[in-house]
Design an enzyme around this catalytic site. Structure first.
Site, PDB file in Angstrom:
ATOM      1  N   ARG A 111       0.780  -1.193  -0.053  1.00  0.00           N
ATOM      2  CA  ARG A 111       0.104   0.027  -0.158  1.00  0.00           C
ATOM      3  C   ARG A 111       1.039   1.080  -0.006  1.00  0.00           C
ATOM      4  O   ARG A 111       1.722   1.422   1.014  1.00  0.00           O
ATOM      5  CB  ARG A 111      -1.100   0.004   1.107  1.00  0.00           C
ATOM      6  CG  ARG A 111      -1.906   1.331   1.427  1.00  0.00           C
ATOM      7  CD  ARG A 111      -2.705   1.029   2.623  1.00  0.00           C
ATOM      8  NE  ARG A 111      -3.210   2.607   2.730  1.00  0.00           N
ATOM      9  CZ  ARG A 111      -3.207   3.593   3.915  1.00  0.00           C
ATOM     10  NH1 ARG A 111      -2.485   2.944   4.923  1.00  0.00           N
ATOM     11  NH2 ARG A 111      -4.046   4.420   3.701  1.00  0.00           N
ATOM     12  N   HIS A 140      -2.983  10.931   0.846  1.00  0.00           N
ATOM     13  CA  HIS A 140      -2.210  10.896   1.936  1.00  0.00           C
ATOM     14  C   HIS A 140      -1.507  12.099   2.230  1.00  0.00           C
ATOM     15  O   HIS A 140      -0.162  12.006   2.738  1.00  0.00           O
ATOM     16  CB  HIS A 140      -1.299   9.429   2.135  1.00  0.00           C
ATOM     17  CG  HIS A 140      -0.990   8.787   3.390  1.00  0.00           C
ATOM     18  ND1 HIS A 140      -1.016   7.622   3.464  1.00  0.00           N
ATOM     19  CD2 HIS A 140      -0.391   9.475   4.593  1.00  0.00           C
ATOM     20  CE1 HIS A 140      -0.682   7.311   4.839  1.00  0.00           C
ATOM     21  NE2 HIS A 140      -0.214   8.632   5.497  1.00  0.00           N
ATOM     22  N   GLU A 161      -7.241   8.429   6.457  1.00  0.00           N
ATOM     23  CA  GLU A 161      -7.551   9.326   7.767  1.00  0.00           C
ATOM     24  C   GLU A 161      -8.096  10.785   7.354  1.00  0.00           C
ATOM     25  O   GLU A 161      -7.410  11.723   8.089  1.00  0.00           O
ATOM     26  CB  GLU A 161      -6.349   9.141   8.753  1.00  0.00           C
ATOM     27  CG  GLU A 161      -5.719   7.830   8.804  1.00  0.00           C
ATOM     28  CD  GLU A 161      -4.610   7.711   9.425  1.00  0.00           C
ATOM     29  OE1 GLU A 161      -3.845   8.854   9.880  1.00  0.00           O
ATOM     30  OE2 GLU A 161      -4.054   6.573   9.848  1.00  0.00           O
ATOM     31  N   ASN A 197      -7.279   1.957  10.250  1.00  0.00           N
ATOM     32  CA  ASN A 197      -5.903   2.102  10.922  1.00  0.00           C
ATOM     33  C   ASN A 197      -6.244   1.848  12.310  1.00  0.00           C
ATOM     34  O   ASN A 197      -6.913   2.809  12.903  1.00  0.00           O
ATOM     35  CB  ASN A 197      -5.312   3.342  10.381  1.00  0.00           C
ATOM     36  CG  ASN A 197      -5.036   3.498   8.858  1.00  0.00           C
ATOM     37  OD1 ASN A 197      -5.159   2.383   8.285  1.00  0.00           O
ATOM     38  ND2 ASN A 197      -4.709   4.576   8.383  1.00  0.00           N
ATOM     39  N   TYR A 235      -4.094   1.761  16.269  1.00  0.00           N
ATOM     40  CA  TYR A 235      -2.830   1.877  16.634  1.00  0.00           C
ATOM     41  C   TYR A 235      -3.145   1.616  18.297  1.00  0.00           C
ATOM     42  O   TYR A 235      -2.469   0.929  18.987  1.00  0.00           O
ATOM     43  CB  TYR A 235      -2.072   3.070  16.700  1.00  0.00           C
ATOM     44  CG  TYR A 235      -1.463   3.115  15.195  1.00  0.00           C
ATOM     45  CD1 TYR A 235      -0.380   2.577  14.831  1.00  0.00           C
ATOM     46  CD2 TYR A 235      -2.293   3.679  14.053  1.00  0.00           C
ATOM     47  CE1 TYR A 235       0.146   2.738  13.588  1.00  0.00           C
ATOM     48  CE2 TYR A 235      -1.627   3.607  12.923  1.00  0.00           C
ATOM     49  CZ  TYR A 235      -0.574   3.068  12.666  1.00  0.00           C
ATOM     50  OH  TYR A 235       0.035   3.199  11.397  1.00  0.00           O
ATOM     51  N   GLU A 280      -3.438  -0.253   8.422  1.00  0.00           N
ATOM     52  CA  GLU A 280      -2.184   0.141   9.080  1.00  0.00           C
ATOM     53  C   GLU A 280      -2.617  -0.486  10.458  1.00  0.00           C
ATOM     54  O   GLU A 280      -3.418  -0.439  11.106  1.00  0.00           O
ATOM     55  CB  GLU A 280      -2.121   1.690   9.119  1.00  0.00           C
ATOM     56  CG  GLU A 280      -1.575   2.261   7.999  1.00  0.00           C
ATOM     57  CD  GLU A 280      -1.583   4.029   8.270  1.00  0.00           C
ATOM     58  OE1 GLU A 280      -1.061   4.273   9.348  1.00  0.00           O
ATOM     59  OE2 GLU A 280      -1.738   4.671   7.136  1.00  0.00           O
TER      60      GLU A 280
HETATM   61  O1  IFM Z   1       2.805   7.729   9.923  1.00  0.00           O
HETATM   62  C1  IFM Z   1       1.607   7.797  10.172  1.00  0.00           C
HETATM   63  C2  IFM Z   1       0.367   7.556   8.849  1.00  0.00           C
HETATM   64  O2  IFM Z   1       0.874   8.404   7.774  1.00  0.00           O
HETATM   65  C3  IFM Z   1      -0.861   7.586   9.017  1.00  0.00           C
HETATM   66  N1  IFM Z   1      -1.229   6.753  10.051  1.00  0.00           N
HETATM   67  C4  IFM Z   1      -0.633   6.763  11.354  1.00  0.00           C
HETATM   68  C5  IFM Z   1       1.007   6.417  11.023  1.00  0.00           C
HETATM   69  C6  IFM Z   1       1.641   6.551  12.376  1.00  0.00           C
HETATM   70  O3  IFM Z   1       1.602   7.850  12.813  1.00  0.00           O
END
Ligand code: IFM
Length: 453
Positions: free
Chosen positions: A77, A121, A166, A299, A301, A359
Site C-alpha cells: 500500500r 495521503h 485518515e 488504521n 494503533y 495500518e
Molecule cells: O505515519 C502515520 C501514517 O502516515 C498515517 N497513520 C498513522 C501513522 C503513524 O502515526
C-alpha cells in the site's frame, strides 16, 4: 501451542505514503506540497527535519520492491503524490510524475506484489492550499480531476484503490490543532475540511470504477476506540464526545447516517457551527458521501480512556492516556483488544461487507547491534498480539480480508520527524542503507505459513 491459520486468500501487506518516504521533493516537475511548506517552516517539526530526501524511495524503488519480495510481502500500500502528477493542482499533467508511479506499479506486478494505491495521503499541492485547500468547496472538483488522471493511467493494472487516508487527521490535526500541514487552528475550518474530504471521496468513487474496471474501491479511516475512565456521568460525557468527534463523525455519513446529532450540538456549543445547521452541507452531499464502496480500510494503533478533566484541554494526552504499562515510543498504549472491539463494532453497527486493516504497527527505536542485527522484540510482539486478535475476529465471522503493517520501512513521521521509527526495515538516513529487522523476518514466516504459531 496451536497454529492460527488465516483464510486462504487473506492478503498480507505492508504500507507507506509518498511524502514520508519518497524524497525528491523538487524533481521531475513536482510542485511544492503543503507538507514541503510546513516542514520547511521553522518550529513545525520536532527534530527540525523535512521530507526533502526521506528514504530516497523515488530513486530506490526497485531496491525496495526487491526487499519486499524477499520478505514474501503479497501487497504493498503506497500513495500517489498529487503535486507530482498535477503540479498546478489541476490542468496540465506532468507525465514524469505519472511515469514514476507507472514504473512502480509494473515493478510490483513483476514481483507478484499487488499494489493498493491511496490517492490522498496528505500532500496537497500548495497552489490549491493558496485557494483555501480542503476548507473550500471547489477542492472537490480538483480532487476528482486528479483521481480521474491517476486512475485513467494506472487503472488497467491497479485494482485496489483507497480514496483518502485518515480524514480525521487531515481535518483535525491539519485545521483545528494545527499540528499538521497546513497548520490552521480554526474549529469551523476543520469541519468544513472534513466535509469536503468526505464529499470528494464519494464524488470520486464512480470515476474510479469507470477507469479501473473490476477494481475494489474504499476509504481508510483511523479509529481510536474509547472508554470512560470511571462510571461518572462526567467521564461518560467526555467519552461520548471523543467517540463522536473522532470515530462517529467520519463513519456515520459514509454509511448513510449523516453527522451524529449529539456532536453537531456539541460543536454548536463550542462555536464551531452556527445554531442553524451545517453551512458547508448541500442536501445532495449526503447521498454522494454515502456512495457504496467495496471495503473499509481501518488504521488501528491504540485506544483512549477519557476522563472529564483531561478531555478537550490536552488533546494528545486525552487521545492516548494509558493505564497499561506498555507504551510505544509515540506514548501510545499497547492494547490489542481494542482492535477486536473495533472490528466487532464496525461489523455489527455498520454491516461493512469487507474490512482491511490498512495500518497497524508500532514505533520503537531499536537499531542495529554490533553485528548489524535489529532485534526489535517489542514490535514483533505488538504485531503478533494484534494478529492474534485479528485471527479471533475472523473466526467469529468478521469479514477481515487483509492486514498491512505500518510501515514497510522507517520514515518521516510527520510533525514527530525521523526519531519515531515504525518500520519493519531499518533505514540509516545517512547512507540510505536498509536493514531487515527481526520483526520483518518473523512477518516473512507468518506470510509463508499463512498464520501464526
Ligand atoms: O505515519 C502515520 C501514517 O502516515 C498515517 N497513520 C498513522 C501513522 C503513524 O502515526
Amino acid at each position: 501451542m496451536s497454529k492460527l491459520t488465516f483464510p486462504e486468500n487473506f492478503i498480507w501487506g505492508t504500507a507507506t505514503s509518498s511524502y514520508q518516504i519518497e524524497g525528491a521533493w523538487q524533481e521531475d516537475g513536482k510542485s511544492e506540497s503543503i507538507w514541503d511548506r510546513f516542514a520547511h517552516t521553522a518550529g513545525k517539526i520536532e527534530d527540525g527535519t523535512t521530507g526533502d530526501v526521506a528514504c530516497d524511495h523515488y530513486h530506490r524503488w526497485a531496491e525496495d520492491i526487491a526487499l519486499m519480495k524477499s520478505l514474501n510481502i503479497q501487497s504493498y500500500r503506497f500513495s500517489t503524490a498529487w503535486p507530482r502528477i498535477l503540479p498546478n493542482g489541476r490542468g496540465p499533467i506532468n507525465q514524469a510524475g505519472l511515469d514514476f508511479y507507472s514504473r512502480l506499479v509494473d515493478g510490483l506486478l513483476a514481483a507478484n506484489i499487488t499494489p493498493f494505491v491511496t490517492l490522498y495521503h496528505w500532500d496537497l499541492p500548495q497552489v490549491l492550499q493558496d485557494e483555501g485547500g480542503w476548507t473550500a468547496r471547489p477542492i472537490v472538483e480538483s480532487y476528482v480531476e486528479y483521481v480521474d488522471v491517476v486512475t485513467r493511467h494506472l487503472g488497467d493494472r491497479v485494482k485496489h484503490w483507497i480514496t483518502h487516508n485518515e480524514p480525521w487527521v487531515v481535518a483535525i490535526m491539519g485545521h483545528e490543532s494545527g499540528e499538521h500541514a497546513p497548520g490552521i487552528k480554526d474549529g469551523a475550518a476543520a469541519l468544513a475540511a472534513a466535509h469536503h474530504v468526505l464529499l470528494s471521496h464519494g464524488a470520486a468513487v464512480p470515476i474510479i470504477r469507470q477507469n479501473s474496471v473490476g477494481a475494489e474501491v474504499g476509504i481508510t479511516l483511523n479509529f481510536v476506540p474509547a472508554e470512560p475512565a470511571t462510571s461518572s456521568i462526567a467521564d461518560f460525557n467526555a467519552y461520548r464526545f471523543f467517540d463522536g468527534f473522532f470515530n462517529r463523525w467520519f463513519i456515520s455519513p459514509l454509511y448513510g447516517r449523516r453527522y451524529p446529532a449529539d456532536i453537531v450540538a456539541d460543536y454548536v456549543a463550542k462555536g464551531y457551527l452556527p445554531p442553524d445547521g451545517l453551512p458547508f452541507v448541500q442536501e445532495e452531499d449526503w447521498q454522494t458521501i454515502a456512495t457504496p464502496t467495496d471495503f473499509l480500510g481501518i488504521n488501528y494503533y491504540s485506544r483512549a480512556i477519557l476522563s472529564a478533566d483531561t478531555a478537550e484541554t490536552d488533546l494528545e494526552k486525552t487521545l492516548f492516556s494509558s493505564v497499561a504499562p506498555e507504551q510505544t515510543d509515540m506514548g501510545w498504549e499497547v492494547y490489542p483488544n481494542g482492535l477486536y472491539n473495533l472490528l466487532q463494532r464496525l461489523y455489527f453497527e455498520y454491516q461493512i461487507p469487507k474490512i482491511y486493516i490498512t495500518e497497524n504497527g508500532a514505533s520503537y527505536s531499536d537499531g542495529p547491534d554490533e553485528n548489524g542485527r535489529v532485534a526489535d522484540k517489542r514490535r514483533l510482539s505488538y504485531l503478533r498480539d494484534h494478529l492474534t486478535v485479528a485471527h479471533q475476529a475472523i473466526q467469529n465471522g468478521i469479514p477481515l480480508a487483509g492486514y498491512f503493517v505500518w510501515a514497510f520501512m522507517d520514515n518521516f513521521e510527520w510533525n514527530r520527524g525521523y526519531k519515531q521509527r515504525f518500520g519493519i526495515v531499518w533505514v540509516d538516513y545517512e547512507t540510505q542503507q536498509r536493514t531487515i529487522k527481526d520483526s520483518a523476518l518473523w512477518y516473512k514466516e507468518v506470510i509463508a505459513r499463512n498464520g501464526l504459531e
